[in-house]
Design a protein around this motif. Structure first.
Motif, PDB file in Angstrom:
ATOM      1  N   PHE A  20      15.508 -10.178  31.330  1.00 58.08           N
ATOM      2  CA  PHE A  20      15.011 -10.662  30.035  1.00 58.08           C
ATOM      3  C   PHE A  20      14.863 -12.185  30.049  1.00 58.08           C
ATOM      4  O   PHE A  20      13.966 -12.734  29.408  1.00 58.08           O
ATOM      5  CB  PHE A  20      15.956 -10.238  28.911  1.00 58.08           C
ATOM      6  N   ALA A  21      15.759 -12.869  30.750  1.00 58.03           N
ATOM      7  CA  ALA A  21      15.632 -14.322  30.870  1.00 58.03           C
ATOM      8  C   ALA A  21      14.348 -14.687  31.616  1.00 58.03           C
ATOM      9  O   ALA A  21      13.639 -15.639  31.252  1.00 58.03           O
ATOM     10  CB  ALA A  21      16.854 -14.893  31.588  1.00 58.03           C
ATOM     11  N   VAL A  22      14.052 -13.894  32.650  1.00 59.77           N
ATOM     12  CA  VAL A  22      12.787 -14.110  33.364  1.00 59.77           C
ATOM     13  C   VAL A  22      11.608 -13.849  32.434  1.00 59.77           C
ATOM     14  O   VAL A  22      10.610 -14.576  32.447  1.00 59.77           O
ATOM     15  CB  VAL A  22      12.728 -13.204  34.611  1.00 59.77           C
ATOM     16  N   TYR A  23      11.753 -12.811  31.574  1.00 64.65           N
ATOM     17  CA  TYR A  23      10.683 -12.504  30.609  1.00 64.65           C
ATOM     18  C   TYR A  23      10.453 -13.676  29.650  1.00 64.65           C
ATOM     19  O   TYR A  23       9.305 -14.064  29.379  1.00 64.65           O
ATOM     20  CB  TYR A  23      11.038 -11.245  29.834  1.00 64.65           C
ATOM     21  N   VAL A  24      11.537 -14.244  29.121  1.00 69.58           N
ATOM     22  CA  VAL A  24      11.397 -15.377  28.195  1.00 69.58           C
ATOM     23  C   VAL A  24      10.726 -16.553  28.884  1.00 69.58           C
ATOM     24  O   VAL A  24       9.815 -17.195  28.331  1.00 69.58           O
ATOM     25  CB  VAL A  24      12.785 -15.783  27.652  1.00 69.58           C
ATOM     26  N   GLU A  25      11.165 -16.830  30.103  1.00 70.12           N
ATOM     27  CA  GLU A  25      10.572 -17.940  30.842  1.00 70.12           C
ATOM     28  C   GLU A  25       9.098 -17.681  31.119  1.00 70.12           C
ATOM     29  O   GLU A  25       8.244 -18.571  30.959  1.00 70.12           O
ATOM     30  CB  GLU A  25      11.351 -18.145  32.138  1.00 70.12           C
ATOM     31  N   LEU A  26       8.792 -16.440  31.535  1.00 66.08           N
ATOM     32  CA  LEU A  26       7.391 -16.103  31.803  1.00 66.08           C
ATOM     33  C   LEU A  26       6.545 -16.186  30.533  1.00 66.08           C
ATOM     34  O   LEU A  26       5.401 -16.659  30.566  1.00 66.08           O
ATOM     35  CB  LEU A  26       7.305 -14.695  32.403  1.00 66.08           C
ATOM     36  N   ASN A  27       7.094 -15.731  29.422  1.00 62.67           N
ATOM     37  CA  ASN A  27       6.350 -15.770  28.163  1.00 62.67           C
ATOM     38  C   ASN A  27       6.032 -17.211  27.769  1.00 62.67           C
ATOM     39  O   ASN A  27       4.931 -17.514  27.282  1.00 62.67           O
ATOM     40  CB  ASN A  27       7.166 -15.086  27.071  1.00 62.67           C
ATOM     41  N   GLN A  28       6.999 -18.107  27.972  1.00 62.69           N
ATOM     42  CA  GLN A  28       6.758 -19.513  27.676  1.00 62.69           C
ATOM     43  C   GLN A  28       5.702 -20.104  28.614  1.00 62.69           C
ATOM     44  O   GLN A  28       4.829 -20.875  28.180  1.00 62.69           O
ATOM     45  CB  GLN A  28       8.066 -20.295  27.785  1.00 62.69           C
ATOM     46  N   GLN A  29       5.783 -19.746  29.888  1.00 64.62           N
ATOM     47  CA  GLN A  29       4.794 -20.256  30.839  1.00 64.62           C
ATOM     48  C   GLN A  29       3.394 -19.747  30.508  1.00 64.62           C
ATOM     49  O   GLN A  29       2.416 -20.505  30.562  1.00 64.62           O
ATOM     50  CB  GLN A  29       5.197 -19.844  32.254  1.00 64.62           C
ATOM     51  N   ILE A  30       3.322 -18.470  30.151  1.00 65.16           N
ATOM     52  CA  ILE A  30       2.014 -17.908  29.817  1.00 65.16           C
ATOM     53  C   ILE A  30       1.456 -18.580  28.562  1.00 65.16           C
ATOM     54  O   ILE A  30       0.259 -18.919  28.492  1.00 65.16           O
ATOM     55  CB  ILE A  30       2.122 -16.388  29.623  1.00 65.16           C
ATOM     56  N   ALA A  31       2.324 -18.777  27.548  1.00 66.89           N
ATOM     57  CA  ALA A  31       1.870 -19.434  26.317  1.00 66.89           C
ATOM     58  C   ALA A  31       1.384 -20.845  26.591  1.00 66.89           C
ATOM     59  O   ALA A  31       0.417 -21.316  25.965  1.00 66.89           O
ATOM     60  CB  ALA A  31       3.006 -19.454  25.300  1.00 66.89           C
ATOM     61  N   ALA A  32       2.030 -21.537  27.506  1.00 70.91           N
ATOM     62  CA  ALA A  32       1.601 -22.890  27.842  1.00 70.91           C
ATOM     63  C   ALA A  32       0.288 -22.899  28.605  1.00 70.91           C
ATOM     64  O   ALA A  32      -0.500 -23.851  28.501  1.00 70.91           O
ATOM     65  CB  ALA A  32       2.693 -23.587  28.656  1.00 70.91           C
ATOM     66  N   LEU A  33       0.040 -21.846  29.392  1.00 73.22           N
ATOM     67  CA  LEU A  33      -1.180 -21.807  30.208  1.00 73.22           C
ATOM     68  C   LEU A  33      -2.386 -21.265  29.456  1.00 73.22           C
ATOM     69  O   LEU A  33      -3.529 -21.458  29.895  1.00 73.22           O
ATOM     70  CB  LEU A  33      -0.936 -20.956  31.459  1.00 73.22           C
ATOM     71  N   LEU A  34      -2.172 -20.573  28.337  1.00 75.88           N
ATOM     72  CA  LEU A  34      -3.294 -19.947  27.633  1.00 75.88           C
ATOM     73  C   LEU A  34      -4.333 -20.963  27.182  1.00 75.88           C
ATOM     74  O   LEU A  34      -5.534 -20.663  27.143  1.00 75.88           O
ATOM     75  CB  LEU A  34      -2.773 -19.162  26.415  1.00 75.88           C
TER      76      LEU A  34
END
Length: 716
Positions: free
Chosen positions: A326-340
């Motif tokens: 889940f920590a990886v999910y949160v980090e990935l979600n933040q990275q994806i939001a920043a890249l969108l």
């Protein structure tokens, strides 16, 4: 040549460029010779380095060399001047040899430098230090030559080292950045090609830029201060340290670094997209695979606290493994939001799809974990409540089975209160257990399989049966305890009555003792007259009646304790202690009250007889007071005085007086005064009676004579 190569030689200050200029704007090169032997090789190295600093334009204006020979020998000065011919013949315009004040005159005649001008290539003059200003302005000379120009050789050397270090690093960094940027520009964009770690520059661009800016700021500050008339300008100006060169290097470096940053940004973006895709698939595959399988094997609730804790611990381990993903999910979600907002349209759809897939899987798995955690928490609460209720029932049963013998009524009341509190606590615990069981059963009834839709009726049925079995067992144990509490309550109430009777009987003994003490210490007055004595006598009788009723009440209480002890089948505890005490204190009170009664009766009789005597004067008395009355007063007074001095003797041989000696003395004094008054009245009466008796005697004699005369006329 770099300063670091000849740094030890440069530190010796064999020669230096102070920054001063001659009247032709040529730089001044100073060679301060000392008393020690100067190494021509080191001096040559120093001159080679210093002459490499100025620009070609500055060199074209020529140098003015000041050779300070005041502390050196003539042959050394001559050697240095000749060496200048070999080192810098074309750049030297003038050589000023600073001579001592009194030497060299003869030696100079043997070697005239001005005659050798054509051969040397420059003019050489011998001049005293105080006349050096004829050729050079004082503001361009350092303090050692009588000028005002400030020069710090160590500071100059440090700044020079910084400049050369910056020049070397920036030049190397520019070449590396240019190669990296050129290679990136020539290659086609390939999102599958990772960033080459070997293409990183040797130096940190940020550090080099910061060093350059600090150096440039220092140069500009020194120029500014010099232009304001502060610190004079030194060789760190634009001609010696090439300030434009620093600015040019900084501009080129910023340009190449900006291009390099853009290259890194593009590569980083491509690398981030690939990394995100890989991590998203890792998270999804683990959650839908091993994660789901772990949850599917967990469905029970345990049959005790320890079992539920073990299940919770196992679930925490599962949650711990999930939390990492889940920590990886949160980090990935933040990275994806920043890249969108930064990716192209082509990559945008891919990122959104990965984000949605990742969110669906993670939320579904998290809800399953939360549901399982809630069931285990409710099961732990249920088992904890059942364990606590079982301990309460065991404690209550232990109290009921133990044959308690409280010491007094307060202890019995406390025991009864404790039993009621225990029973009430058991009732509350059972009610709480029912509520927790109902919540747990409701949660179990809504339970679904961890395999997304497949029901698990077998596990649910076992859990429900276990919960119901625990409730039935607790209810049965509670009912047995309630029956035993009713029996114990009845026995305790009888014991309360027993102890209450014993306490009241003991209180009656204490009260009689207090009444006895009050009788002996405060009931001491006998009255000042008959009326007061009569009133005190009536009060004393009432006082005795109150004590008599207290004694009777104590006897009745002790009889009641005997009956209660027989009912409780226990040996009586009052007849051997309280009853003898009651009888003893009552006997003492009876003796004391009888003595008090007798004293009051005697006092009443005494006052009545005395007042009869003292009421009227002898002339006003209707009947004369006979001697027996006076004797009665005297007898009663003496008897009363004797009683005041006699103590009350109890059956055990102890003695006790009424009041204090002063109180008895006061009462005795009052009695004596009244007896004295009676005695005075008696004496007065006797004195008044003597003339009357004489007259009576005379009358009797006359009567006797008359009788004799009548009987014997001859004799008369």
């Amino acid at each position: 040549m770099e300063a670091t190569v000849v740094l030890p030689v440069l530190k010796k200050r064999l020669a230096f460029l102070s920054g001063g200029k001659d009247r032709r704007s040529g730089l001044i090169l100073s060679i301060p010779l000392c008393t020690e032997q100067t190494s021509m090789e080191e001096l040559s190295s120093t001159l080679d380095y210093l002459l490499g600093i100025p620009s070609e334009k500055c060199k074209a204006r020529g140098f003015t060399v000041i050779v300070d020979g005041r502390k050196s020998q003539w042959n050394v000065v001559k050697t240095v001047v000749l060496m200048l011919q070999n080192v810098i013949p074309a750049e030297v315009s003038l050589v000023c040899v600073v001579k001592p004040d009194e030497f060299w005159d003869k030696k100079v005649t043997h070697f005239c430098f001005w005659k050798e001008k054509d051969r040397l290539g420059f003019e050489v003059i011998l001049v005293s230090a105080n006349k050096l200003t004829r050729y050079i302005e004082p503001c361009q000379l350092t303090e050692e030559f009588g000028g005002s120009l400030l020069y710090d050789h160590i500071d100059w050397l440090n700044k020079r080292l910084v400049f050369e270090k910056f020049t070397k690093e920036s030049t190397s960094l520019l070449d590396e950045l240019a190669v990296i940027n050129e290679n990136e520009k020539g290659s086609q964009p390939d999102k599958d090609r990772p960033l080459d770690c070997t293409s990183l520059p040797s130096f940190d661009p940020e550090t080099v830029l910061q060093t350059g800016h600090e150096l440039l700021s220092e140069l500009q500050q020194r120029r500014f201060n010099g232009s304001e008339g502060g610190t004079a300008w030194s060789p760190m100006d634009d001609e010696l340290l090439a300030q434009p060169q620093v600015m040019k290097l900084l501009d080129s470096l910023r340009e190449q670094y900006t291009k390099y940053q853009e290259v890194c940004r593009l590569r980083s973006k491509r690398s981030q997209l690939d990394e995100i895709h890989t991590k998203v698939m890792q998270v999804v595959n683990w959650l839908e695979g091993p994660g789901t399988e772990q949850l599917s094997r967990q469905s029970g609730i345990g049959d005790s606290i320890r079992a539920s804790q073990a299940l919770q611990q196992k679930h925490e381990e599962i949650e711990s493994q999930h939390s990492e993903w889940f920590a990886v999910y949160v980090e990935l979600n933040q990275q994806i939001a920043a890249l969108l907002s930064a990716v192209d349209e082509e990559d945008l759809e891919e990122l959104k799809g990965l984000q949605q897939q990742l969110s669906d899987v993670c939320y579904r798995q998290a809800s399953q974990l939360e549901f399982r955690q809630n069931v285990l928490q409710l099961a732990h609460l249920f088992h904890s409540a059942a364990h606590e209720l079982s301990q309460q029932l065991d404690g209550l049963l232990g109290m009921l089975c133990a044959e308690a013998t409280p010491a007094d009524g307060a202890a019995i009341q406390q025991t009864l209160k404790h039993l009621e509190e225990k029973l009430k606590s058991v009732e509350g615990g059972l009610q709480g257990l029912r509520e927790k069981a109902q919540i747990l059963l409701n949660q179990i009834s809504n339970q679904t399989s961890w395999t997304y839709g497949k029901e698990v009726p077998a596990e649910n049925k076992e859990n429900v049966e276990h919960v119901q079995c625990v409730l039935d067992d607790m209810q049965l144990r509670k009912q047995r305890c309630e029956d035993m509490v009713d029996v114990r309550r009845l026995k305790m109430l009888q014991m309360v009555q027993l102890y209450k009777c014993e306490e009241d009987a003991a209180q009656a003994v204490e009260w009689i003792g207090e009444l006895l003490d009050a009788l002996l210490k405060t009931h001491i007055r006998l009255g000042d007259d008959a009326q007061e004595s009569k009133i005190l006598l009536e009060k004393h009788k009432k006082f005795v009646d109150v004590t008599q009723s207290t004694y009777d009440y104590g006897r009745q209480l002790l009889q009641a304790t005997v009956v209660l002890c027989q009912s409780l089948r226990c040996a009586t505890r009052s007849s051997g202690d309280t009853l003898p005490r009651l009888n003893r204190v009552w006997k003492q009170f009876s003796i004391s009250s009888d003595e008090r009664l007798q004293r009051l009766e005697v006092a009443s009789c005494f006052h009545f007889a005395a007042e009869k005597v003292l009421k009227d004067s002898p002339e006003q008395a209707e009947t004369p007071i006979g001697p027996e009355t006076y004797e009665e007063v005297e007898s009663l007074g003496k008897s009363l005085l004797d009683r005041l001095t006699v103590p009350v003797v109890f059956p055990d041989g102890s003695e006790q007086y009424f009041g204090s000696p002063s109180d008895m003395a006061s009462s005795a004094e009052h009695i004596r005064e009244k007896m004295k008054l009676v005695e005075e009245r008696r004496l007065q009466q006797e004195t008044e009676k003597q003339p009357e008796e004489q007259e009576e005697e005379e009358e009797e004699e006359e009567e006797e004579e008359e009788e004799d005369f009548e009987t014997d006329p001859q004799h008369s």
